[in-house]
Every structure is written in C-alpha cells, then in structure tokens.
Design a protein around this motif. Structure first.
Motif, PDB file in Angstrom:
ATOM      1  N   GLY A   1      -4.655   0.952   3.795  1.00  0.00           N
ATOM      2  CA  GLY A   1      -3.188   1.127   4.318  1.00  0.00           C
ATOM      3  C   GLY A   1      -3.446   2.198   5.403  1.00  0.00           C
ATOM      4  O   GLY A   1      -4.139   1.820   6.514  1.00  0.00           O
ATOM      5  N   ASP A   2      -2.686   3.245   5.498  1.00  0.00           N
ATOM      6  CA  ASP A   2      -2.548   3.950   6.737  1.00  0.00           C
ATOM      7  C   ASP A   2      -3.376   5.055   6.634  1.00  0.00           C
ATOM      8  O   ASP A   2      -3.037   6.189   7.132  1.00  0.00           O
ATOM      9  CB  ASP A   2      -1.093   4.190   6.973  1.00  0.00           C
ATOM     10  N   HIS A   3      -4.443   5.225   5.791  1.00  0.00           N
ATOM     11  CA  HIS A   3      -5.410   6.081   5.802  1.00  0.00           C
ATOM     12  C   HIS A   3      -6.499   6.206   6.946  1.00  0.00           C
ATOM     13  O   HIS A   3      -7.058   7.203   7.093  1.00  0.00           O
ATOM     14  CB  HIS A   3      -6.039   6.465   4.492  1.00  0.00           C
TER      15      HIS A   3
ATOM     16  N   GLY B   1      -1.312  11.052   0.373  1.00  0.00           N
ATOM     17  CA  GLY B   1      -1.818  11.649   1.901  1.00  0.00           C
ATOM     18  C   GLY B   1      -0.755  11.041   2.816  1.00  0.00           C
ATOM     19  O   GLY B   1       0.026  11.903   3.205  1.00  0.00           O
ATOM     20  N   HIS B   2      -0.919   9.898   3.199  1.00  0.00           N
ATOM     21  CA  HIS B   2      -0.061   9.326   4.204  1.00  0.00           C
ATOM     22  C   HIS B   2       1.556   9.324   3.625  1.00  0.00           C
ATOM     23  O   HIS B   2       2.437   9.529   4.220  1.00  0.00           O
ATOM     24  CB  HIS B   2      -0.541   7.920   4.495  1.00  0.00           C
ATOM     25  N   THR B   3       1.461   8.924   2.366  1.00  0.00           N
ATOM     26  CA  THR B   3       2.784   8.942   1.568  1.00  0.00           C
ATOM     27  C   THR B   3       2.102   9.526   0.089  1.00  0.00           C
ATOM     28  O   THR B   3       1.213   9.446  -0.180  1.00  0.00           O
ATOM     29  CB  THR B   3       3.531   7.732   1.173  1.00  0.00           C
TER      30      THR B   3
ATOM     31  N   THR C   1       1.082  -1.335   0.066  1.00  0.00           N
ATOM     32  CA  THR C   1      -0.020  -0.096   0.048  1.00  0.00           C
ATOM     33  C   THR C   1       0.773   1.192  -0.056  1.00  0.00           C
ATOM     34  O   THR C   1       0.568   2.401  -0.698  1.00  0.00           O
ATOM     35  CB  THR C   1      -0.959  -0.130   1.270  1.00  0.00           C
ATOM     36  N   HIS C   2       2.282   1.107   0.694  1.00  0.00           N
ATOM     37  CA  HIS C   2       3.108   2.161   0.698  1.00  0.00           C
ATOM     38  C   HIS C   2       4.285   1.885   1.017  1.00  0.00           C
ATOM     39  O   HIS C   2       4.469   0.607   1.575  1.00  0.00           O
ATOM     40  CB  HIS C   2       2.506   3.395   1.411  1.00  0.00           C
ATOM     41  N   HIS C   3       5.338   2.734   1.093  1.00  0.00           N
ATOM     42  CA  HIS C   3       6.805   2.141   1.170  1.00  0.00           C
ATOM     43  C   HIS C   3       7.379   1.869   2.656  1.00  0.00           C
ATOM     44  O   HIS C   3       8.121   1.423   2.897  1.00  0.00           O
ATOM     45  CB  HIS C   3       7.747   3.174   0.519  1.00  0.00           C
ATOM     46  N   HIS C   4       6.558   2.320   3.748  1.00  0.00           N
ATOM     47  CA  HIS C   4       6.855   2.196   5.156  1.00  0.00           C
ATOM     48  C   HIS C   4       7.432   0.848   5.450  1.00  0.00           C
ATOM     49  O   HIS C   4       6.828   0.164   5.105  1.00  0.00           O
ATOM     50  CB  HIS C   4       5.993   2.806   5.841  1.00  0.00           C
ATOM     51  N   ARG C   5       8.540   0.904   6.129  1.00  0.00           N
ATOM     52  CA  ARG C   5       8.941  -0.452   6.579  1.00  0.00           C
ATOM     53  C   ARG C   5       8.264  -1.389   7.166  1.00  0.00           C
ATOM     54  O   ARG C   5       8.062  -2.497   6.959  1.00  0.00           O
ATOM     55  CB  ARG C   5      10.246  -0.085   7.362  1.00  0.00           C
ATOM     56  N   ASP C   6       7.091  -0.682   8.057  1.00  0.00           N
ATOM     57  CA  ASP C   6       6.311  -1.700   8.922  1.00  0.00           C
ATOM     58  C   ASP C   6       4.914  -2.162   7.869  1.00  0.00           C
ATOM     59  O   ASP C   6       4.290  -2.897   8.474  1.00  0.00           O
ATOM     60  CB  ASP C   6       5.929  -0.942  10.117  1.00  0.00           C
ATOM     61  N   HIS C   7       5.297  -1.823   6.544  1.00  0.00           N
ATOM     62  CA  HIS C   7       4.298  -2.336   5.453  1.00  0.00           C
ATOM     63  C   HIS C   7       4.960  -3.276   4.394  1.00  0.00           C
ATOM     64  O   HIS C   7       4.456  -3.968   3.811  1.00  0.00           O
ATOM     65  CB  HIS C   7       3.432  -1.494   4.719  1.00  0.00           C
ATOM     66  N   THR C   8       6.407  -2.937   4.314  1.00  0.00           N
ATOM     67  CA  THR C   8       7.145  -3.659   3.145  1.00  0.00           C
ATOM     68  C   THR C   8       8.290  -4.579   3.604  1.00  0.00           C
ATOM     69  O   THR C   8       8.651  -5.404   2.618  1.00  0.00           O
ATOM     70  CB  THR C   8       7.717  -2.475   2.236  1.00  0.00           C
TER      71      THR C   8
END
Ligand SMILES: [Zn+2]
Length: 298
Positions: A157-159, A138-140, A76-83
């Motif tokens: 994701g984180d929205h 938004g978040h990224t 959903t986005h690049h942040h480490r806690d998702h990828t």
C-alpha cells in the motif's frame, strides 16, 4: 472517448501491477492496482478511480491476464486514491471488498457500496496461492499489507513508494506504528515490494530499512533544530523542507512533521507549551538538574 489501456506488468509468476491514472498526491499521477491471477481466477488489490472508462480499461486488462472469475477485492487502506473504483468492481464481479474494520469506519460510501464491505480475513487463497492480510497501521490505522510468500511479493500500500515519498500524518497516520510496519516489511522475507505508487521495489527489506533510516534522520534533524531554540510546527516545517516540497504536497509535509513530533512527544524527547499568539511551541525537555554532591544522609 476510450480511456488509454491500463498496462499489465508481470512482477512475479502470478502477480501483476496495473498502474491506473488517479487523482493522487504529486509527483505521482497513478495508483497501482494489483492482480493475483492463476487458472482463470483473480484477486484484485486497490482501485483508485471511479472513472467509468478507467474501470472498463481495468476490466479489459484483468481479462487479458486470463482471469474469468474475480473472487475477492481488497483495499490496502481507505484513501480515495486506493478505493474509489472498488464499488464499481463490486457491482461487476459481485464479490466482497475486504478492508480492515478501522479503515472501513473511515469510508463514506453510499449504502449500496457499503454493503459490499467485509472485514479482512487473516488469509485468503487465489487458486491455491495464499494471500496473508496483515494489519500494519502507520499510514492509516487500519492499513493492510498483503503478503504472498509463494510469489516472494509483499503488497505494501502506501508504506513504501516507488515514486514520490510516503507521507504519515495525523489524524490517519501514526509514526511509531509506521516504524513497526517498516520492520514488518523487512521481516516478511518477501523479496519484492509492490508499492501503491510507482514501480516495484526489487529489495523490499532494503527499501524498508532505508526509509526507516531516512525517517530517523529527519527526527535527528528536528531534535537539532529544537536544541538551537524552541520552535512552532510551521517553523520546523520551513527549516526541514524549505522550498523543496511541491506546493501540492506542502500539507502532507506539515502533517509528516506533526507525526514525528507526536512520536517524540510520546517518548518524552520533546515537550511543548501553548502560547496564545504562536500556538504550540516545541522544545527539548529541560535538563534534569543533578546535584553536584550527594545529599546529606540523615
Ligand atoms: Zn494513502
């Protein structure tokens, strides 16, 4: 040592939520991986740890859902806690990791992992179930929503957050875009929202509207504070949050206030001046002076 089993929570006929323990922002201690599964085929959305035991536990969970063939991985986005677990899943399943190009540019994976990355297509299918990948920054800047209309689910994701709060902060976050992303969730027509952290939200549109109201409330609060007197960023953060924020989330709170200020600056509702000692000082614009009588016509 064996990692604890990762739960398989059915949230729709063919969509499962799998909370995976991850190093993320308190009060959350896990990130949701989602699995779309039908007729032995599976698509995995987000995996936020590279811990080998957790990877194995997730693979066991995917198998337990009856999946014999994973056909795509989505971030959903690049942040480490998702990828950070996606390279390992790529090595196991030999399928691409789809991500928006703006977030792909922010990932710092080694060459082998980077080769797995591919630009997210507008849509893909899992055994006939359509997944629409919408670019909603938004978040990224490259944040994606995954809409699965046939299942009445939108993965956000984180929205939205089922636990803790959403944070939007520069350089990744952009508040004006985030407001549009919340509108997109409300307009998606999907009933359920699958957030990156915490339990599923039963009314996606209501959750998005509530969060937008809350954010607008924060902005109104900040404008009131600036109407009292000009303030620095730190002073605004202290006045808005006090000590209600856990120490680990303090930076996130500061960045969120910064993102609000960016939105207010770009719409001209706030201005700022640089002070050599205190840094930027935010204030309301000076009122426009209106002459008390019409100028004389010549
Ligand atoms: Zn994030």
């Amino acid at each position: 040592m064996c990692a604890a089993a990762i739960p398989l929570i059915r949230i729709a006929p063919h969509v499962f939520q799998c909370p995976v323990p991850t190093p993320t922002l308190p009060p959350a201690y896990s990130t949701n991986t989602y699995l779309v599964a039908k007729d032995g085929e599976g698509v995995v959305v987000d995996m936020g740890t590279d811990d080998p035991d957790a990877i194995q536990a997730l693979v066991d969970t995917i198998r337990a859902a009856g999946v014999r063939r994973v056909t795509a991985l989505i971030a959903t986005h690049h942040h480490r806690d998702h990828t950070s677990g996606l390279p390992a899943l790529h090595r196991l399943f030999r399928v691409p990791v789809y991500i928006h190009p703006l977030d792909r540019a922010r990932l710092t994976w080694p060459e082998t992992g980077a080769a797995a990355l591919a630009d997210a297509p507008p849509a893909l299918s899992c055994a006939g179930i359509a997944l629409h990948l919408r670019h909603c920054p938004g978040h990224t800047h490259g944040h994606l929503h995954v809409e699965i209309p046939g299942e009445d689910v939108i993965l956000v994701g984180d929205h939205l957050a089922g636990q803790g709060s959403v944070w939007i902060g520069p350089p990744d976050g952009h508040m004006a875009s985030y407001f549009d992303a919340l509108d997109a969730i409300a307009a998606s027509g999907c009933r359920l929202a699958g957030p990156g952290h915490g339990p599923v939200l039963e009314d996606a549109a209501a959750a998005a509207r509530q969060l937008k109201e809350r954010r607008l409330g924060r902005e109104a609060e900040m404008l009131d504070l600036l109407a009292e007197r000009p303030r620095t960023l730190g002073e605004i953060v202290d006045a808005v949050y006090g000590d209600t924020v856990p120490p680990g989330a303090r930076l996130a709170a500061r960045r969120t206030v910064q993102a609000h200020l960016q939105r207010l600056l770009s719409s001209g509702r706030v201005t700022r001046q640089f002070d050599a000692d205190r840094g930027f000082i935010y204030r309301l614009p000076h009122p426009v002076s209106i002459p008390d009588r019409a100028p004389t016509a010549y």
